[in-house]
Design a protein around this motif. Structure first.
Motif, PDB file in Angstrom:
ATOM      1  N   ASP A  38       0.820  -1.207   0.000  1.00  0.00           N
ATOM      2  CA  ASP A  38       0.000   0.000   0.000  1.00  0.00           C
ATOM      3  C   ASP A  38       0.858   1.263   0.000  1.00  0.00           C
ATOM      4  OD1 ASP A  38      -2.440   1.348  -0.008  1.00  0.00           O
ATOM      5  OD2 ASP A  38      -2.525   1.446   2.177  1.00  0.00           O
ATOM      6  N   ARG A 113      -4.768  -2.025  -7.010  1.00  0.00           N
ATOM      7  CA  ARG A 113      -5.214  -1.597  -5.686  1.00  0.00           C
ATOM      8  C   ARG A 113      -6.633  -1.039  -5.778  1.00  0.00           C
ATOM      9  NH1 ARG A 113      -1.997   3.020  -2.368  1.00  0.00           N
ATOM     10  NH2 ARG A 113      -2.648   4.226  -4.215  1.00  0.00           N
ATOM     11  N   LYS A 115      -9.253   0.849  -3.687  1.00  0.00           N
ATOM     12  CA  LYS A 115      -9.270   1.657  -2.466  1.00  0.00           C
ATOM     13  C   LYS A 115     -10.494   1.387  -1.609  1.00  0.00           C
ATOM     14  CE  LYS A 115      -6.278   5.429  -3.984  1.00  0.00           C
ATOM     15  NZ  LYS A 115      -6.164   6.895  -4.187  1.00  0.00           N
ATOM     16  N   VAL A 204      -9.114  -1.118   1.831  1.00  0.00           N
ATOM     17  CA  VAL A 204      -8.321  -1.356   0.638  1.00  0.00           C
ATOM     18  C   VAL A 204      -8.126  -2.847   0.377  1.00  0.00           C
ATOM     19  CG1 VAL A 204      -6.104  -1.302   1.861  1.00  0.00           C
ATOM     20  CG2 VAL A 204      -6.192  -0.691  -0.559  1.00  0.00           C
TER      21      VAL A 204
END
Length: 218
Positions: A38, A113, A115, A204
């Protein structure tokens, strides 16, 4: 990773198969790697083209690959290529995947990724020519669990099947923190997959998708 991991296998028919390791990585190590991914990955949210329209990709991404491989392009976007040595933890995760899948030889990695639950990936298949006709694709998930859907590509014959028969053409997995899902055989030719929007999915999720890119000489 010394213990034998439990795995479930789904035979999709016609040479397509999905394998799921729910507890692929130890929880404490998975949380450490989630934090690293992250904060330590140079994420970008690119502009892509879908059906002739330009739009912002609904998730962040990063691409890592061995040196000298053909360039990756999708939806009009060509990501910057990072090398494995830039991110040593990714090499450790790759090693764990190779140990779980004897004979695999992944040399590229697409990271995504999400969120929150508004980030998603639409229905698609990873059928680019640089992966070959029967690619093995290994997907490692960290963070918020999300639903992973599979559906068979529609064909002329599938339109006349009974509703009961069509139920076999859709499958769902809940990809948990530290899990590994593998698509093999003709899955990319015959099936589509997606991670849909889910308003309730707070937090996430980071997904690592390992693939083997064929060199230009193949």
């Amino acid at each position: 990773m010394g213990e034998k991991m439990s795995r479930s296998t789904l035979d999709l028919g016609n040479g397509s198969e999905v394998i799921y390791f729910e507890k692929f990585l130890p929880p404490h190590q998975s949380w450490d790697w989630l934090k690293y991914l992250d904060e330590g990955i140079p994420w970008t949210r690119p502009t892509i083209r879908v059906y002739g329209r330009s739009l912002t990709q609904p998730r962040d991404t990063c691409y890592v690959a061995s040196e000298g491989l053909p360039e990756l392009k999708y939806s009009g976007y060509q990501p910057v290529v990072h090398l494995w040595d830039e991110f040593p933890p990714l090499k450790d995760i790759l090693k764990a995947v190779h140990e779980a899948l004897p004979g695999s030889r992944f040399n590229s990695l697409l990271l995504n990724r999400y969120k929150d639950g508004s980030d998603y990936v639409a229905w698609h298949s990873d059928d680019e020519k640089l992966y070959g006709p029967t690619p093995e694709i290994a997907s490692v998930s960290f963070g918020r669990e999300r639903e992973f859907l599979l559906k068979k590509r529609p064909t002329r014959s599938s339109k006349v099947e009974s509703p009961r028969g069509r139920s076999k053409d859709k499958h769902s997995f809940m990809l948990k923190h530290g899990s590994l899902l593998v698509m093999k055989g003709y899955t990319q030719r015959d099936w589509l997959h997606s991670v849909p929007k889910r308003a309730s999915a707070l937090g996430v999720r980071i997904n690592l998708t390992f693939r083997h890119v064929q060199s230009s000489g193949c």
